[in-house]
Enzyme design. Structure first.
Site, short mmCIF file in Angstrom:
data_model
loop_
_atom_site.label_atom_id
_atom_site.label_comp_id
_atom_site.label_asym_id
_atom_site.label_seq_id
_atom_site.Cartn_x
_atom_site.Cartn_y
_atom_site.Cartn_z
N ASP A 291 -40.10 -61.82 7.29
CA ASP A 291 -38.76 -62.42 7.25
C ASP A 291 -38.36 -62.79 8.67
OD1 ASP A 291 -36.09 -63.08 6.83
OD2 ASP A 291 -35.81 -61.53 5.31
N THR B 133 -24.20 -58.76 -1.48
CA THR B 133 -25.60 -58.87 -1.10
C THR B 133 -26.42 -57.78 -1.76
OG1 THR B 133 -27.11 -59.12 0.78
CG2 THR B 133 -25.49 -57.37 0.94
N GLY C 256 -37.22 -70.45 3.05
CA GLY C 256 -38.44 -69.64 2.99
C GLY C 256 -38.40 -68.44 3.90
N ASP D 100 -56.22 -75.11 26.54
CA ASP D 100 -55.28 -75.42 27.61
C ASP D 100 -55.36 -74.32 28.67
OD1 ASP D 100 -54.55 -77.32 25.76
OD2 ASP D 100 -52.40 -77.03 26.03
N ARG E 155 -35.61 -64.58 9.40
CA ARG E 155 -34.19 -64.93 9.46
C ARG E 155 -33.44 -64.10 10.48
NH1 ARG E 155 -32.76 -64.49 3.17
NH2 ARG E 155 -34.14 -62.68 3.47
#
Length: 459
Positions: A359, A382, A325, A37, A361
């Site tokens: 990660d 945690t 995930g 592109d 998240r």
């Protein structure tokens, strides 16, 4: 010309030229579209740029942009249930209100430049039109190896407004241009040429040494959540009936993801007395929480959290959507599991092998939910140092969760210990002298009342 003779443009040179308003040729993977592109920043688009694109490409001119901008312009999906195998996020097409038919080079350049104008609003565009907006994934090229994400990432890396122009290069005979065609095209018109993999590698190199972005809470002015549904929910986990809970569903304005809040007890009294509220941020995990997979400890951690709150009498669980995930999604998560088995990789190495960060998240939405609930002091359950850092200003205590190590999750837990620090000390070694005696349930399953982030162990 043999493939080994291909000389791609150094990535930093390509970014520099992109930032000056030039077209850059971007190749994707042979296993995907295997196409090239031309891409550029929308704020630099001229009628001449449009004419060039119409002459050498398919003529379908797309405007990749970020999720917040698509929301700002009220650009919903082109179809209700898209089935594109490549997952290209087309929205409804647009023209700017100051255009005539919208199809000329001049008209389309006006539309592109308006989409890149920070002062533009949804009312400035008519629908449908002749420009095709595309919505990039939030994680960019590290989340999806597409031209859409590549264009937006190039904008951001160049310090430009995150809206671009992309069009697929075509040969004169109407066939799509492949690698060697695109190499000749770039040489003919003296354009920089790179691949999505070059860009992904560059982005990864800009992250810190652990392979993740520095902060898991990004400052976003438009980040907010909306309460969209609520009910009472009786909950049972295994043989344990945990009573009646309040269930609330929040939608994030940032990405439309739904997050679930389960709460129990008199939280208002805790807030009134200035006492910390026991809370768990639990990442979505279909395999662990729903299917009962033993490859991770997610199901056990959810059980422990709910049971601890039930025994405590008061507390909150925020079940964060979009975290499957560690943010790569359920399909990629299953691919990562297969890599762990076939190539003997750990949970982080497999994500990296797939082209993602360790990660992905983020905890913006969780933080907004905490604000919406009016919580100011938290006893956070945690073992994840990143969750601790994300909510650090709210935390008065940390209660790490210690589950059972088995033959199925041993390697997974070991990888998390390496990432987040040591864990599993004896309860007596972990408990502070001034902490209240733990309950029977906590003695069996929890390590209580650690204040120092260095005590935090696995995620």
């Amino acid at each position: 010309m043999a493939e080994k003779e291909v000389k791609f443009t150094p990535i930093e040179e390509a970014i520099d030229r992109f930032g000056k308003g030039e077209y850059v040729v971007v190749m994707d993977d042979e296993s995907r579209e295997n196409e090239g592109d031309i891409v550029m920043a929308a704020q630099f688009v001229t009628p001449e740029n449009i004419t060039f694109a119409l002459k050498h490409t398919s003529g379908i001119l797309c405007a990749p942009m970020t999720v917040p901008l698509a929301k700002k312009f009220d650009l919903g999906p082109m179809v209700k249930n898209p089935t594109d195998p490549n997952g290209t996020a087309f929205t409804v097409t647009v023209d700017h209100i100051d255009t005539s038919t919208g199809v000329s080079s001049r008209d389309r350049s006006v539309t592109f430049k308006a989409l890149a104008d920070p002062s533009a609003e949804a009312k400035h565009f008519t629908r449908p039109g002749h420009v095709f907006p595309l919505v990039a994934r939030q994680g960019g090229i590290l989340e999806r190896r597409g031209h859409t994400e590549a264009t937006v990432d190039l904008c951001l890396l160049s310090g430009l407004h995150p809206v671009g122009l992309l069009a697929e290069i075509m040969n004169e005979d109407g066939t799509m241009s492949r690698l060697m065609d695109c190499v000749e095209f770039a040489e003919k018109y003296q354009l920089a040429i790179i691949t999505v993999e070059h860009l992904a590698a560059h982005r990864s190199s800009l992250n810190n040494s652990s392979g993740r972005v520095e902060s898991k809470v990004e400052e976003k002015k438009d980040a907010s959540v909306e309460l969209v549904a609520s009910c009472k929910l009786p909950i049972q986990r295994g043989e344990h009936f945990l009573g009646q809970w309040d269930c609330q569903m929040y939608r994030s304005s940032e990405d439309n993801i739904i997050h679930t809040v389960l709460s129990k007890g008199n939280i208002e009294e805790k807030k009134k007395n200035g006492e910390p509220v026991l809370i768990r941020l639990h990442s979505e995990c279909f395999t662990g929480n729903t299917l009962g997979s033993l490859r991770c400890d997610c199901g056990e951690q959810l059980d422990l959290s709910l049971k601890a709150i039930h025994e405590n009498g008061t507390g909150v669980v925020i079940y964060i959507g979009g975290h499957e995930g560690r943010g790569i999604g359920i399909v990629n998560k299953v691919k990562a599991y297969n890599l762990q088995d076939e190539e003997l990789l750990d949970t982080y190495e497999a994500n990296i092998k797939l082209g993602f960060e360790k990660d992905l998240r983020q905890y913006n939405s969780a933080l907004e939910i905490i604000k919406a609930l009016g919580l100011t002091k938290l006893d956070l359950m945690t073992n994840n140092k990143w969750k601790y850092q994300a909510l650090n200003s709210y935390i008065t205590k940390v209660t790490p969760l210690v589950g059972q190590e088995t033959q199925h999750n041993a390697k997974y837990l070991e990888a998390k210990r390496k990432e987040h620090g040591t864990f599993g000390r004896k309860l007596e070694d972990r408990r502070e002298e001034n902490s209240p005696a733990p309950s029977t349930f906590q003695k069996k399953h929890l390590v209580s009342n650690c204040r120092d982030s260095e005590h935090i162990a696995v995620a």
